[in-house]
Design a protein around this motif. Structure first.
Motif, mmCIF file in Angstrom:
data_model
loop_
_atom_site.group_PDB
_atom_site.id
_atom_site.type_symbol
_atom_site.label_atom_id
_atom_site.label_comp_id
_atom_site.label_asym_id
_atom_site.label_seq_id
_atom_site.Cartn_x
_atom_site.Cartn_y
_atom_site.Cartn_z
ATOM 1 N N ARG A 1 -9.242 -2.120 36.290
ATOM 2 C CA ARG A 1 -9.079 -1.109 35.237
ATOM 3 C C ARG A 1 -8.631 -1.721 33.917
ATOM 4 N NH1 ARG A 1 -9.451 3.967 37.306
ATOM 5 N NH2 ARG A 1 -9.314 4.134 39.585
ATOM 6 N N GLY A 2 -8.067 -2.925 33.975
ATOM 7 C CA GLY A 2 -7.613 -3.565 32.750
ATOM 8 C C GLY A 2 -8.718 -4.172 31.916
ATOM 9 N N CYS A 3 -9.896 -4.342 32.486
ATOM 10 C CA CYS A 3 -11.018 -4.952 31.770
ATOM 11 C C CYS A 3 -11.456 -4.079 30.597
ATOM 12 C CB CYS A 3 -12.185 -5.141 32.735
ATOM 13 S SG CYS A 3 -13.728 -5.634 31.931
ATOM 14 N N ASN A 4 -11.519 -4.680 29.416
ATOM 15 C CA ASN A 4 -11.994 -3.975 28.220
ATOM 16 C C ASN A 4 -13.510 -4.147 28.103
ATOM 17 O OD1 ASN A 4 -9.788 -2.702 26.562
ATOM 18 N ND2 ASN A 4 -8.891 -4.739 26.872
ATOM 19 N N ALA A 5 -14.223 -3.549 29.061
ATOM 20 C CA ALA A 5 -15.671 -3.734 29.147
ATOM 21 C C ALA A 5 -16.379 -3.196 27.904
ATOM 22 C CB ALA A 5 -16.206 -3.034 30.395
ATOM 23 N N GLU A 6 -15.959 -2.038 27.401
ATOM 24 C CA GLU A 6 -16.633 -1.452 26.239
ATOM 25 C C GLU A 6 -16.502 -2.347 25.015
ATOM 26 O OE1 GLU A 6 -14.599 0.191 28.200
ATOM 27 O OE2 GLU A 6 -15.831 1.795 29.100
ATOM 28 N N MET A 7 -15.320 -2.983 24.863
ATOM 29 C CA MET A 7 -15.139 -3.881 23.729
ATOM 30 C C MET A 7 -15.993 -5.138 23.884
ATOM 31 S SD MET A 7 -11.550 -5.108 21.931
ATOM 32 C CE MET A 7 -10.868 -3.460 22.059
ATOM 33 N N LEU B 1 -11.228 -6.547 43.942
ATOM 34 C CA LEU B 1 -12.303 -5.838 44.635
ATOM 35 C C LEU B 1 -12.100 -5.843 46.148
ATOM 36 C CD1 LEU B 1 -15.406 -6.970 42.558
ATOM 37 C CD2 LEU B 1 -14.425 -4.676 42.669
ATOM 38 N N LYS B 2 -11.450 -6.884 46.668
ATOM 39 C CA LYS B 2 -11.159 -6.928 48.096
ATOM 40 C C LYS B 2 -10.107 -5.892 48.480
ATOM 41 C CE LYS B 2 -12.301 -11.819 48.865
ATOM 42 N NZ LYS B 2 -11.732 -13.159 49.190
ATOM 43 N N LYS B 3 -9.247 -5.538 47.531
ATOM 44 C CA LYS B 3 -8.167 -4.582 47.801
ATOM 45 C C LYS B 3 -8.596 -3.140 47.556
ATOM 46 C CE LYS B 3 -4.571 -7.916 46.457
ATOM 47 N NZ LYS B 3 -3.496 -8.217 45.480
ATOM 48 N N LYS B 4 -9.331 -2.931 46.466
ATOM 49 C CA LYS B 4 -9.695 -1.559 46.096
ATOM 50 C C LYS B 4 -10.984 -1.583 45.279
ATOM 51 C CE LYS B 4 -7.838 2.674 44.058
ATOM 52 N NZ LYS B 4 -6.685 3.293 43.375
ATOM 53 N N PHE B 5 -11.922 -0.732 45.656
ATOM 54 C CA PHE B 5 -13.197 -0.677 44.955
ATOM 55 C C PHE B 5 -13.029 0.007 43.603
ATOM 56 C CE2 PHE B 5 -17.102 1.426 43.732
ATOM 57 C CZ PHE B 5 -18.047 0.428 43.892
ATOM 58 N N TYR B 6 -13.474 -0.665 42.573
ATOM 59 C CA TYR B 6 -13.497 -0.072 41.229
ATOM 60 C C TYR B 6 -14.602 -0.756 40.454
ATOM 61 C CZ TYR B 6 -12.166 1.334 36.521
ATOM 62 O OH TYR B 6 -12.177 1.859 35.242
ATOM 63 N N TRP B 7 -15.625 -0.018 40.109
ATOM 64 C CA TRP B 7 -16.760 -0.604 39.387
ATOM 65 C C TRP B 7 -17.484 0.477 38.581
ATOM 66 C CZ3 TRP B 7 -17.504 -5.789 39.163
ATOM 67 C CH2 TRP B 7 -18.647 -6.223 38.495
#
Length: 292
Positions: A49-55, A80-86
């Motif tokens: 969730r910390g990734c600033n993908a839009e920027m 990703l091994k702990k919790k799926f978020y994509w």
């Protein structure tokens, strides 16, 4: 093919098929894109969730280069091994990176500790992307730079992996606070500001660790006959001379949102993309970020 399924499963990503798909956030046809000889980015941490993908998407839509180095921790396999978020924006980052290779940009991927699963494929090329453990880059003005992620010089990561994971959990908590703070700042039309970057600058032990890390990395590059070194890993963008060796850290796309670039004449520059966005007229702000 879904990039996360491919990462966690037994098959590699089908780069060709993925690059032929269409992104959810359309690629912007920017007139007068900034042209560079080389671009280095690292520590994107897709899958968090910390990734600033839009920027980062905005950055990739505004720049071009002959060579693009992905200097590790592009995908965060630990999280990703702990919790799926994509979310869709993370797919769109991968789409843009692979599209560069398809269009003729030389793309060199140097996996870090968070995406170490790809290290088993070092020496191979997939869809125009070269996967390497490290690289040597010759600048336009004749300097030779060693390019690596840098975790091999982090004693905590090497000797105390369990402590590195504890630190990773604490870091993610800090980044959650950072997201909340910047949501508040966006509501009041204030520019992006990194809480974690500010906190690290205020903590003496953190400052000492960063300084020691930079000196060790620069010394190792000098011993290998390089004029300088480009790395990532510690999420602290820097550009300085250490005992005659040029040390460059391209930063990250979680806290500082920075990239290292080489101009056509070999001149190096750190781009702070939040500042680049803040300097634009309101009508040219990234739509995805304005809606965030």
């Amino acid at each position: 093919m879904d990039v996360v399924t491919s990462l966690s499963g037994s098959n590699l990503i089908d780069f060709s098929d993925f690059a032929s798909s269409q992104p959810v956030i359309p690629e912007r046809n920017i007139a007068g894109r900034q042209q560079f000889r080389t671009i280095w980015i690292s520590d994107v941490h897709l899958g968090t969730r910390g990734c600033n993908a839009e920027m980062l998407i905005d950055f990739l839509d505004h720049v071009d280069s002959e060579t693009l180095y992905l200097v590790g921790d592009i995908i965060d396999g630990w999280r990703l091994k702990k919790k799926f978020y994509w979310p869709a924006a993370h797919n769109d980052v991968v789409w843009r990176l692979l599209k560069r290779a398809k269009r003729g940009t030389r793309v060199v991927y140097i996996p870090g500790n968070h995406d170490e699963v790809f290290r088993q494929f070092c020496g191979l090329d997939f869809g125009g992307v070269e996967i390497r453990r490290q690289a040597l880059h010759d600048t336009a003005d004749g300097r030779r730079l060693l390019v690596l992620h840098g975790d091999e010089f982090d004693a905590i990561t090497l000797a105390h992996r369990w402590l590195a994971h504890v630190g990773d959990a604490a870091y993610n908590l800090l980044m959650a606070l950072n997201r909340g703070l910047n949501a508040y700042r966006r509501f009041f039309d204030m520019p992006y500001w990194s809480l974690s970057k500010h906190a690290k600058a205020k903590v003496k032990k953190s400052v000492e660790f960063i300084s020691n890390y930079e000196e060790v990395v620069a010394q190792a590059a000098g011993h290998r006959g390089a004029d300088g070194v480009v790395c990532g890993h510690i999420h602290t963008a820097e550009f300085r001379d250490i005992a005659g060796v040029e040390y460059f850290n391209d930063g990250d796309w979680v806290e500082s949102c920075t990239a290292l670039v080489e101009h056509a004449d070999g001149r190096m520059e750190l781009l702070h993309w939040a500042d680049e966005i803040a300097a634009r007229p309101a009508v040219d702000q990234p739509a995805a970020m304005m809606a965030a």
